[in-house]
Write a protein that holds these residues in place. Structure first.
Motif, PDB file in Angstrom:
ATOM      1  N   GLU A   5      21.784 -22.074  19.388  1.00  0.00           N
ATOM      2  CA  GLU A   5      21.237 -22.592  20.640  1.00  0.00           C
ATOM      3  C   GLU A   5      20.017 -21.773  21.074  1.00  0.00           C
ATOM      4  O   GLU A   5      20.021 -20.549  21.008  1.00  0.00           O
ATOM      5  CB  GLU A   5      22.305 -22.521  21.736  1.00  0.00           C
ATOM      6  CG  GLU A   5      23.621 -23.181  21.364  1.00  0.00           C
ATOM      7  CD  GLU A   5      23.475 -24.629  20.974  1.00  0.00           C
ATOM      8  OE1 GLU A   5      22.767 -25.366  21.701  1.00  0.00           O
ATOM      9  OE2 GLU A   5      24.054 -25.033  19.949  1.00  0.00           O
ATOM     10  N   GLY A   6      18.941 -22.475  21.490  1.00  0.00           N
ATOM     11  CA  GLY A   6      17.786 -21.812  22.071  1.00  0.00           C
ATOM     12  C   GLY A   6      16.795 -21.198  21.101  1.00  0.00           C
ATOM     13  O   GLY A   6      15.927 -20.432  21.526  1.00  0.00           O
ATOM     14  N   VAL A   7      16.880 -21.551  19.816  1.00  0.00           N
ATOM     15  CA  VAL A   7      15.953 -20.938  18.845  1.00  0.00           C
ATOM     16  C   VAL A   7      14.638 -21.702  18.718  1.00  0.00           C
ATOM     17  O   VAL A   7      13.720 -21.242  18.029  1.00  0.00           O
ATOM     18  CB  VAL A   7      16.607 -20.782  17.454  1.00  0.00           C
ATOM     19  CG1 VAL A   7      17.758 -19.805  17.511  1.00  0.00           C
ATOM     20  CG2 VAL A   7      17.044 -22.131  16.886  1.00  0.00           C
ATOM     21  N   GLY A   8      14.526 -22.872  19.340  1.00  0.00           N
ATOM     22  CA  GLY A   8      13.264 -23.607  19.312  1.00  0.00           C
ATOM     23  C   GLY A   8      13.193 -24.721  18.292  1.00  0.00           C
ATOM     24  O   GLY A   8      12.089 -25.105  17.884  1.00  0.00           O
ATOM     25  N   LYS A   9      14.318 -25.287  17.908  1.00  0.00           N
ATOM     26  CA  LYS A   9      14.318 -26.337  16.892  1.00  0.00           C
ATOM     27  C   LYS A   9      13.482 -27.548  17.304  1.00  0.00           C
ATOM     28  O   LYS A   9      12.718 -28.082  16.511  1.00  0.00           O
ATOM     29  CB  LYS A   9      15.740 -26.780  16.566  1.00  0.00           C
ATOM     30  CG  LYS A   9      16.564 -25.778  15.804  1.00  0.00           C
ATOM     31  CD  LYS A   9      17.894 -26.360  15.355  1.00  0.00           C
ATOM     32  CE  LYS A   9      18.633 -27.090  16.441  1.00  0.00           C
ATOM     33  NZ  LYS A   9      18.899 -26.224  17.631  1.00  0.00           N
ATOM     34  N   SER A  10      13.669 -28.004  18.547  1.00  0.00           N
ATOM     35  CA  SER A  10      12.958 -29.219  18.980  1.00  0.00           C
ATOM     36  C   SER A  10      11.452 -29.018  18.954  1.00  0.00           C
ATOM     37  O   SER A  10      10.697 -29.882  18.478  1.00  0.00           O
ATOM     38  CB  SER A  10      13.413 -29.618  20.382  1.00  0.00           C
ATOM     39  OG  SER A  10      14.779 -29.940  20.391  1.00  0.00           O
TER      40      SER A  10
END
Length: 209
Positions: A13-18
């Motif tokens: 969660e929150g690693v910047g995938k999008s």
């Protein structure tokens, strides 16, 4: 016509995938590649219905086995309805999550075992795998802070699980990279977004036309 390539983007969660999925799609399109962007769970109409079942409600809605089966069912439809036809047309498919998320979340962190979840995939999707899986990684504190800014609340029923669960997820992704280093690559997600995108492209260098 040459077959397309299937790339999955993974991470906690929150690693910047999008952000990186959109940037990578733009970069590949700029190289003349036709790109299809999709996500899991979801990506096809039937799989999107299952996505709602998976992500809404409280954390006790599904036991671990039921959750893994739902993910496998959604993925099976996603592969047959969207991913394989696009690849047959010569397009590149970029997916926000795929099998390795199930291996890390339900297999490693959920306690079902990586091999047990992989067996579900062998049955549901004939062990269909990405050409390359790119796992974005950040230090725990930075990833959690990004997730809070992004969500503004606790997140969905999986994202809101405790830090110990997400630490186990990260360990699961690292296990995948150790098992399949040719397919699964760990990518440093720190620093400017453009720098991270460059790292992703470098990790795809041998697949690019």
């Amino acid at each position: 016509m040459a077959r397309g390539r299937f790339i999955s983007l993974e991470g906690g969660e929150g690693v910047g995938k999008s952000t990186q999925l959109a940037a990578l799609a733009e970069a590949l399109t700029g190289r003349g590649i036709t790109v299809v962007v999709t996500r899991e769970p979801g990506g096809s109409p039937n799989a999107e219905t299952i996505r709602t079942l998976l992500l809404e409600g409280d954390d006790t809605r599904w036991n671990s086995r039921a959750e893994a089966l739902l993910f496998a069912a959604a993925r099976s439809d996603h592969v047959e309805s969207l991913i394989k036809p696009a690849l047959d047309r010569g397009e590149w498919v970029l997916s926000d999550r795929f099998l390795d998320s199930s291996l890390a979340y339900q297999g490693q962190a959920g306690g079902l075992g990586i091999d047990a979840v992989r067996d579900l995939h062998r049955f549901g999707s004939a062990d269909f795998l990405p050409d390359r899986t790119l796992v974005l990684q950040l230090a725990d504190g930075e990833a959690a802070a990004r997730a809070r800014v992004r969500d503004g609340h606790a997140g969905d029923r999986i994202g809101s699980r405790p830090p110990s669960y997400h630490a186990a997820v990260d360990a699961g992704f690292r296990e995948m990279a150790a098992r399949e280093p040719q397919r699964v690559r760990l990518i440093d997600a720190s620093g400017p977004a453009a720098t991270v995108t460059a790292r992703l492209l470098y990790a795809l260098g041998d697949l690019l036309p």
